[in-house]
Design an enzyme around this catalytic site. Sequence first.
Site, PDB file in Angstrom:
ATOM      1  N   SER A  19      -4.332   7.232  -0.195  1.00  0.00           N
ATOM      2  CA  SER A  19      -3.138   8.052  -0.011  1.00  0.00           C
ATOM      3  C   SER A  19      -2.233   8.022  -1.245  1.00  0.00           C
ATOM      4  CB  SER A  19      -2.347   7.535   1.193  1.00  0.00           C
ATOM      5  OG  SER A  19      -1.135   8.258   1.320  1.00  0.00           O
TER       6      SER A  19
ATOM      7  N   ASN B 247       3.958   1.428  -9.014  1.00  0.00           N
ATOM      8  CA  ASN B 247       4.549   2.730  -8.755  1.00  0.00           C
ATOM      9  C   ASN B 247       5.676   2.645  -7.747  1.00  0.00           C
ATOM     10  OD1 ASN B 247       4.133   4.448  -6.089  1.00  0.00           O
ATOM     11  ND2 ASN B 247       2.370   3.063  -6.250  1.00  0.00           N
TER      12      ASN B 247
ATOM     13  N   THR C  95       0.099  -1.268  -1.568  1.00  0.00           N
ATOM     14  CA  THR C  95       0.488  -1.963  -2.797  1.00  0.00           C
ATOM     15  C   THR C  95       1.349  -3.189  -2.470  1.00  0.00           C
ATOM     16  OG1 THR C  95       2.419  -0.526  -2.947  1.00  0.00           O
ATOM     17  CG2 THR C  95       0.473   0.150  -4.169  1.00  0.00           C
TER      18      THR C  95
ATOM     19  N   CYS D 253       4.855   0.904   3.076  1.00  0.00           N
ATOM     20  CA  CYS D 253       5.279   1.249   1.726  1.00  0.00           C
ATOM     21  C   CYS D 253       6.251   0.181   1.226  1.00  0.00           C
ATOM     22  CB  CYS D 253       5.955   2.618   1.697  1.00  0.00           C
ATOM     23  SG  CYS D 253       6.357   3.128   0.030  1.00  0.00           S
TER      24      CYS D 253
ATOM     25  N   LYS E 146      -2.216   1.675   8.389  1.00  0.00           N
ATOM     26  CA  LYS E 146      -2.291   1.056   7.059  1.00  0.00           C
ATOM     27  C   LYS E 146      -1.238  -0.042   6.941  1.00  0.00           C
ATOM     28  CE  LYS E 146      -2.403   2.194   2.149  1.00  0.00           C
ATOM     29  NZ  LYS E 146      -2.395   3.302   1.176  1.00  0.00           N
TER      30      LYS E 146
HETATM   31  C1  LIG Z   1       1.003   6.670  -7.577  1.00  0.00           C
HETATM   32  C2  LIG Z   1       0.695   6.083  -6.235  1.00  0.00           C
HETATM   33  C3  LIG Z   1       1.194   6.682  -5.085  1.00  0.00           C
HETATM   34  C4  LIG Z   1       0.931   6.161  -3.831  1.00  0.00           C
HETATM   35  N1  LIG Z   1       1.416   6.775  -2.716  1.00  0.00           N
HETATM   36  C5  LIG Z   1       1.102   6.292  -1.482  1.00  0.00           C
HETATM   37  C6  LIG Z   1       1.512   6.940  -0.302  1.00  0.00           C
HETATM   38  O1  LIG Z   1       2.189   7.964  -0.335  1.00  0.00           O
HETATM   39  N2  LIG Z   1       1.162   6.409   0.894  1.00  0.00           N
HETATM   40  C7  LIG Z   1       0.406   5.275   1.015  1.00  0.00           C
HETATM   41  O2  LIG Z   1       0.087   4.840   2.101  1.00  0.00           O
HETATM   42  N3  LIG Z   1      -0.019   4.632  -0.109  1.00  0.00           N
HETATM   43  C8  LIG Z   1       0.319   5.114  -1.339  1.00  0.00           C
HETATM   44  N4  LIG Z   1      -0.130   4.467  -2.465  1.00  0.00           N
HETATM   45  C9  LIG Z   1      -0.938   3.256  -2.290  1.00  0.00           C
HETATM   46  C10 LIG Z   1      -2.430   3.569  -2.351  1.00  0.00           C
HETATM   47  O3  LIG Z   1      -2.819   4.423  -1.326  1.00  0.00           O
HETATM   48  C11 LIG Z   1      -3.234   2.284  -2.257  1.00  0.00           C
HETATM   49  O4  LIG Z   1      -2.949   1.640  -1.034  1.00  0.00           O
HETATM   50  C12 LIG Z   1      -2.920   1.317  -3.375  1.00  0.00           C
HETATM   51  O5  LIG Z   1      -2.738   2.014  -4.578  1.00  0.00           O
HETATM   52  C13 LIG Z   1      -3.998   0.264  -3.540  1.00  0.00           C
HETATM   53  O6  LIG Z   1      -5.222   0.859  -3.890  1.00  0.00           O
HETATM   54  P1  LIG Z   1      -5.740   0.940  -5.410  1.00  0.00           P
HETATM   55  O7  LIG Z   1      -5.641  -0.450  -5.959  1.00  0.00           O
HETATM   56  O8  LIG Z   1      -7.134   1.443  -5.306  1.00  0.00           O
HETATM   57  O9  LIG Z   1      -4.840   1.862  -6.115  1.00  0.00           O
HETATM   58  C14 LIG Z   1       0.147   4.987  -3.725  1.00  0.00           C
HETATM   59  C15 LIG Z   1      -0.354   4.394  -4.876  1.00  0.00           C
HETATM   60  C16 LIG Z   1      -0.091   4.910  -6.117  1.00  0.00           C
HETATM   61  C17 LIG Z   1      -0.650   4.229  -7.334  1.00  0.00           C
END
Ligand SMILES: Cc1cc2nc3c(=O)[nH]c(=O)nc-3n(C[C@H](O)[C@H](O)[C@H](O)COP(=O)(O)O)c2cc1C
Lengths: 284, 284, 300, 300
Positions: D19, D67, D189, D127, D162
């Site tokens: 997401s 982020n 995150t 979040c 989540k």
């Molecule tokens: C730029 C950015 C925007 C994100 N926006 C959301 C969001 O709107 N909703 C959400 O549940 N997670 C959001 N996330 C978290 C990601 O979905 C994911 O849980 C997190 O980045 C960990 O995965 P990764 O290490 O593969 O990036 C965001 C992450 C990034 C980097």
Amino acid sequence: MQEKSPTKSQDKSVGKDQSFNSFGFLPARIKRTIGENSKVKSFYLEYSGTLPRPGQFFMVWLPGFEEVPMSLSDAGDGFVRISVSNEGPTTAELHRLRKGDRVFLRGPFGNGFSLDESPLLLVGGGYGSAPLIYAAKMVSSSGGRCTYLVGARCKEELLFVDEARGMGIKSIVATEDGSEGYRGLVTDLIKSELKKGRYQAVLTCGPEQMMYEVVRQGVKQGIKVQASLERYMKCGFGICGSCVLDPLGLRVCSDGPVFDGSLLLKTDFGKRKREASGAQVKLC
Amino acid sequence: MQEKSPTKSQDKSVGKDQSFNSFGFLPARIKRTIGENSKVKSFYLEYSGTLPRPGQFFMVWLPGFEEVPMSLSDAGDGFVRISVSNEGPTTAELHRLRKGDRVFLRGPFGNGFSLDESPLLLVGGGYGSAPLIYAAKMVSSSGGRCTYLVGARCKEELLFVDEARGMGIKSIVATEDGSEGYRGLVTDLIKSELKKGRYQAVLTCGPEQMMYEVVRQGVKQGIKVQASLERYMKCGFGICGSCVLDPLGLRVCSDGPVFDGSLLLKTDFGKRKREASGAQVKLC
Amino acid sequence: MLKIKLGKIKMRNPLMLASGILCNGSLLKRAATEGGAGAVVTKSLTKEVREGYHTPVVVGVEGGLINAVGLANPGYKAYLAEDLPLAKKGRAPVIVSVAGRNVEEFEEISVAAAEAGADAVELNLSCPHVNKHGMEIGADPATVAKIVEGVREALEIPVYVKLGLSDRFTESAVSAQDAGADAVVAINTVKAMAIDVEARKPVLANIYGGLSGPAIHPIALRCVFELYQKLSIPIIGCGGVSDWRTALDFLMAGASAVQVGSTLAVKGIGIFREIEAGIKNYLVRNQFRSVEEVIGIAHR
Amino acid sequence: MLKIKLGKIKMRNPLMLASGILCNGSLLKRAATEGGAGAVVTKSLTKEVREGYHTPVVVGVEGGLINAVGLANPGYKAYLAEDLPLAKKGRAPVIVSVAGRNVEEFEEISVAAAEAGADAVELNLSCPHVNKHGMEIGADPATVAKIVEGVREALEIPVYVKLGLSDRFTESAVSAQDAGADAVVAINTVKAMAIDVEARKPVLANIYGGLSGPAIHPIALRCVFELYQKLSIPIIGCGGVSDWRTALDFLMAGASAVQVGSTLAVKGIGIFREIEAGIKNYLVRNQFRSVEEVIGIAHR
Ligand SMILES: Cc1cc2nc3c(=O)[nH]c(=O)nc-3n(C[C@H](O)[C@H](O)[C@H](O)COP(=O)(O)O)c2cc1C
Ligand SMILES: Cc1cc2nc3c(=O)[nH]c(=O)nc-3n(C[C@H](O)[C@H](O)[C@H](O)COP(=O)(O)OP(=O)(O)OC[C@H]3O[C@@H](n4cnc5c(N)ncnc54)[C@H](O)[C@@H]3O)c2cc1C
Ligand SMILES: Cc1cc2nc3c(=O)[nH]c(=O)nc-3n(C[C@H](O)[C@H](O)[C@H](O)COP(=O)(O)OP(=O)(O)OC[C@H]3O[C@@H](n4cnc5c(N)ncnc54)[C@H](O)[C@@H]3O)c2cc1C
Ligand SMILES: Cc1cc2nc3c(=O)[nH]c(=O)nc-3n(C[C@H](O)[C@H](O)[C@H](O)COP(=O)(O)O)c2cc1C
Ligand code: FES
Ligand code: FES
């Protein structure tokens, strides 16, 4: 005032800038196994990293069992060899492995022997001969000369003597029961062998009391001795401190395992060691 | 069944294997500032990375203010130049900076113009001329030819015309008040200029409606147009999606900012764009 | 220029060796003399001797290490008798890390440490992988208060409290401060694990371990920044310091000193001097007269 | 060989776009068609339009990104009307991420998503950097239960939850399961920050943000491993997947599918195919017939 440590140059890792990833495991398939004697079995492992130096070691992990340090007894294109003495649960399980099975490696770690001098006297005892036979190979393949001095309980237990002879390396043998060569301990032979005065340096690996005797003789006769030590290891790359030599704070895994004999005499070498808990105990 | 996307080759980042660190900021000191016209000021910034290509941009951060995308209007040994139009809080604050002050950069990002064809027609409007004058410099220094077609409200607002002429590049000028060159808009001149048939390709950057007209004319006359787009940018390196061109899903920051005109006509180019929230709005 | 005072303790620079790294007395000495650390922290000491977990106890991953050493140590008595004197030869302050299972053990070990000559104690309330010695203590502000009060009353030397990442992290820190702690160390490792896909098994014998190194630095930095807004006692930053920048950003976030651990594995014992030189260079370049001027500067 | 069934949802591989990554409809389509993702998750949708925070909203650090986009989105109505149809053209399942401030909002948005054709909803209870929409929800098992129950009753399509890292992480997951969740996504995150030492300031306009990327993988892996021992519903691993190994270790830890986010920044949209090929190769090499055989294998 900052004290200048005598060990400054020992920290081989300074400025090395390795990555943390290099402390992860890589699988290695067994290509071949060879029984060396009743206790020691050699394993040729698939390996494609940079060629390790004699005296360097790997941390060898057998999932479900422990991770243990093992010196290299040979290495070459696409393989490394470890020679494992059956000493406890993990090494016993290693002995059960066959061609095609896998172990997991981290490394190579440690500094390794310096092989610049010639001729060299290599003094081994027990599975301590492992790094020495690899050193012998490197020395002879690069045109240097060396003598392989090795001891065991009996003829059958001698390690790598045929291998050394096969490379054309002079081997001097001592057995406790006299079944081959001199009857007695390698340490009995050191003094006279060193007296011959031919050797530029001595490399030794084996039981600590044996190495202690070799170092003492070498220092007495003014010959440099490099000894490859064993201490209880947990990390293998210098972070945990469990392999320390007191009181200089030398780490066997990353400042060693090979140390100059005269430096070792300023430490607990031959006297005390640390257990897994870090407790200091008398060497026996 | 997997659909083959027409945009496959657009993802310049595939297999690029950059590190996350490269999305951090580096400080850059201002070496020199030059007022270009009443709205635009150029900044020469200390820079020691690899030379960016014309059409590439930096994300420029002014601590306490926002981070905004800025194309390069020049670059060379030890410097890059940005030419900033005063449009709002951050750009206004940028205009207050002087020699010795610092801004913070990430980048260079984006693909940049392809400069292989010659002669080229460069069509600029407003601060959109910035990447074009850098392109002009690259073209002329590599022996290619180009014509610089630029418009403004009046003579005083014309950008980089002296600079282009200084490089010996033919410049065609349109001013709305007729104070220099043609009285009217650059887009009035495009058709006739293209008709001359000399140009292998057109590069354009400026207000989207202007670029739309340039692309339309180019496509009509069978001449390739590369247009450098603007969209609201948050990350600059292709992760957030805010700079998307619908419905093809092209990211201006990392698939662009330079796109082939005929590809753009399959998108919302010239019609709609997305706001900071991602909401779609009519272009005005 | 880099000298700092942390309460009663004077350090030639704000860089400390983190607990559990190198750990034995003679290596702590070396970290101070050869490495240039401004202070050193011992391995966490427990009442009884602990062998720790079976190997593997530590594994490298992208951006850090995961360890489950399991608080291996010879027991506080042996360590204080044999290792502390060696460590003190480094002439930098030696802080004894204490890991008890209850208030009484924390007191007993801390008192013994003070008597043996420790310059301060650091209460480890946050080991993420050892039962009874672990996170559950530091994650509960009430327990934190109880332990700190107990130790504080029994001791003259400074008492530091080392906390790990938890929901009530700042509450626990405030609670430690209110109970008389002289500084808070933030943070310990973060509970994590590694699985080897070829072995199809968790790598660490203990399965779970603590993540350290650059990977956790942004998390630790956030914790320090948050604490600075809540605490009046000094904060010691710990987690992922790998160069002068990551040491300096801790200071700017509000740390009065920083601890360095995992990075020694990749950059060696000399990392303290390297960081010291980098910070000094920065200070000179930016016309600061003392490192103390940058502490908390990112809040302004 | 890589096909999986996640409850009612069929995926050609277990790889989902996380997401907030790429986020707009046409890019979700592209992630599925060009990138090869087995399913895609939308940006988290809120009731009202949100511009998000001022820039900088994202910054690269060692091993990842931090982020604080601030849940920028055009509001669920606009998104479901304009973006969802585009996303669905990718022909991979589209999961709509929902970020409400209370049970009613979660319900309202979820119901609208289902009506608009979402294949599932993912409730973002985690979040780390937006007030009211944040971690405080997912860290409290009772609130989790309330929200999930509400949404579950109002919906036919699968409901995923989540969660982020918190002390009561597994409790919250169990609570979600008991309330009828069809899967748990772990993790979001981790709250973190970056300070620029030259600017002497926090980098993100919001100061705090969420750490993602390889840096958090060992933490996320641990969370998945722990959940697998407690849950009977599927787990979707998220956090730091950067190649086939880090996708596979999630599966071995017990995830039925994995989400990929930050890595797209360094390896591009094609990362899904690259991972798919790597896993396939592994399965063949190790004589597995289906990817489902490796799920949870590290527990055996
Ligand atoms: C730029 C950015 C925007 C994100 N926006 C959301 C969001 O709107 N909703 C959400 O549940 N997670 C959001 N996330 C978290 C990601 O979905 C994911 O849980 C997190 O980045 C960990 O995965 P990764 O290490 O593969 O990036 C965001 C992450 C990034 C980097
Ligand atoms: C640098 C180095 C190189 C070595 N090279 C070889 C070699 O080439 N061939 C060989 O057979 N053996 C070698 N050893 C010794 C080998 O590591 C031990 O025999 C092995 O660890 C025993 O493990 P186990 O579980 O089978 O037995 P255990 O019953 O666990 O232990 C048997 C003995 O090995 C010691 N030991 C156990 N674990 C470790 C450890 N992690 N680190 C150090 N010692 C340990 C114990 O203290 C005990 O003395 C080397 C050791 C070191 C430090
Ligand atoms: C690839 C690219 C290259 C650019 N090159 C230049 C250049 O060389 N010279 C120049 O003067 N300007 C350039 N711009 C435009 C510049 O980024 C905006 O003028 C600037 O962001 C305005 O910020 P502000 O805070 O001063 O004004 P605001 O009042 O915040 O905004 C004024 C206008 O700028 C737009 N804008 C604001 N923030 C952003 C953002 N993060 N991304 C995109 N647009 C934004 C707004 O939508 C609005 O239309 C470029 C934009 C893009 C996308
Ligand atoms: C091998 C190892 C052993 C550790 N042992 C301890 C310990 O005994 N007590 C303690 O409080 N922290 C211990 N830690 C945590 C460190 O002190 C430090 O908090 C953590 O590693 C984060 O710092 P770093 O990223 O600089 O390594 C240990 C860390 C490692 C890597
Ligand atoms: S084994 Fe850890 S320092 Fe040597
Ligand atoms: S600005 Fe984030 S994807 Fe382009």
